[in-house]
Design a protein around this motif. Structure first.
Motif, PDB file in Angstrom:
ATOM      1  N   ARG A 176      56.897  30.432 -31.199  1.00 14.11           N
ATOM      2  CA  ARG A 176      57.360  29.186 -31.799  1.00 14.11           C
ATOM      3  C   ARG A 176      57.756  28.205 -30.695  1.00 14.11           C
ATOM      4  NH1 ARG A 176      62.624  28.276 -35.425  1.00 14.11           N
ATOM      5  NH2 ARG A 176      62.205  26.116 -35.928  1.00 14.11           N
ATOM      6  N   TYR A 207      59.693  25.199 -28.809  1.00 16.52           N
ATOM      7  CA  TYR A 207      61.027  24.587 -28.797  1.00 16.52           C
ATOM      8  C   TYR A 207      61.033  23.496 -27.740  1.00 16.52           C
ATOM      9  CZ  TYR A 207      63.104  28.296 -31.663  1.00 16.52           C
ATOM     10  OH  TYR A 207      63.426  29.152 -32.677  1.00 16.52           O
ATOM     11  N   GLN A 208      61.838  22.463 -27.957  1.00 12.33           N
ATOM     12  CA  GLN A 208      61.963  21.385 -26.989  1.00 12.33           C
ATOM     13  C   GLN A 208      63.031  21.670 -25.932  1.00 12.33           C
ATOM     14  OE1 GLN A 208      60.075  18.503 -26.616  1.00 12.33           O
ATOM     15  NE2 GLN A 208      58.781  19.729 -27.960  1.00 12.33           N
ATOM     16  N   ALA A 264      68.316  24.877 -27.949  1.00 20.58           N
ATOM     17  CA  ALA A 264      67.876  25.189 -29.313  1.00 20.58           C
ATOM     18  C   ALA A 264      67.537  26.674 -29.438  1.00 20.58           C
ATOM     19  CB  ALA A 264      66.675  24.330 -29.687  1.00 20.58           C
ATOM     20  N   ILE A 265      66.940  27.235 -28.405  1.00 16.50           N
ATOM     21  CA  ILE A 265      66.611  28.664 -28.423  1.00 16.50           C
ATOM     22  C   ILE A 265      67.887  29.497 -28.371  1.00 16.50           C
ATOM     23  CG2 ILE A 265      65.425  30.524 -27.198  1.00 16.50           C
ATOM     24  CD1 ILE A 265      63.441  28.352 -26.204  1.00 16.50           C
TER      25      ILE A 265
END
Length: 168
Positions: free
Chosen positions: A136, A138-139, A143-144
C-alpha cells in the motif's frame, strides 16, 4: 579651522591564484589522493588564498579538484552563474532559511526500513513518490507509524532516522 584627513586603512593585496597549465591537471588531481592532509591544506592556501575550512579530507580533496580544473580551464561563465542564481531564487523565493534546509532528508528509493514493534517486524520500502508498506502506498512515514501503532508518531523518529528529542 584646519582639516585633517584620516589615514586610509591598509587593505591586503588582492589574491591572485596561480595559473595552472591544462597539461598538469590530471597529474595534480591524481596527487590529491596520496597527499597528506597538511599538504592539502597548504594547496588550499595557495589556490584559494584563504585558510582551509575545518572540514574532512574528502571535502578538501573535492574542492581542490574543482579549483584546479577551474584555474586550468576557466570557471563558469558569468551568464551561467546569473542563470543559476535566478533559478535558485525561483525555487526558494530568495529566502535564506529555505535555501539552507536540506532537501535530501528522504532515504534513497529502494531502501528498506525495518522496525520491530510489539514483537512484529514491519518493513517499509522507500519509493520515488513516497513509501510502500505491505503493498500500500503512503506519502509519509508518520502515516505508516500511525497505521502500525494506532497513535500519532513522528515517522522519522519511529523508524530510527532521527533521534527523539528526549534522547541524548
Amino acid at each position: 579651522m584646519t582639516r585633517t584627513t584620516k589615514p586610509k586603512p591598509q587593505t591586503a593585496p588582492a589574491f591572485t591564484a596561480p595559473a595552472i597549465p591544462p597539461a598538469d591537471v590530471l597529474g595534480r588531481l591524481a596527487a590529491l589522493k596520496t597527499a597528506s592532509t597538511p599538504a592539502l591544506k597548504q594547496q588550499w592556501r595557495e589556490l584559494f588564498g584563504t585558510e582551509p575550512p575545518p572540514y574532512n579530507r574528502r571535502f578538501l580533496e573535492s574542492r581542490l579538484a574543482y579549483r584546479i580544473q577551474e584555474l586550468a580551464y576557466g570557471g563558469l561563465k558569468p551568464e551561467t552563474l546569473a542563470r543559476l542564481e535566478a533559478l535558485g531564487e525561483q525555487l526558494d523565493g530568495g529566502k535564506v532559511t529555505v535555501r539552507r534546509m536540506r532537501g535530501d532528508d528522504k532515504p534513497i528509493a529502494g531502501t528498506q526500513l525495518i522496525r520491530e514493534y510489539q514483537g512484529v517486524e514491519h518493513v517499509v520500502t522507500v519509493t520515488r513518490d513516497g513509501y510502500d508498506y505491505y503493498g500500500r502506498p503512503y506519502q509519509s512515514l508518520s502515516a505508516i507509524a500511525r497505521a502500525i501503532t494506532g497513535t500519532r508518531w513522528n515517522g522519522r523518529v519511529f523508524f530510527g532516522l532521527r533521534p527523539s528529542r528526549g534522547a541524548v
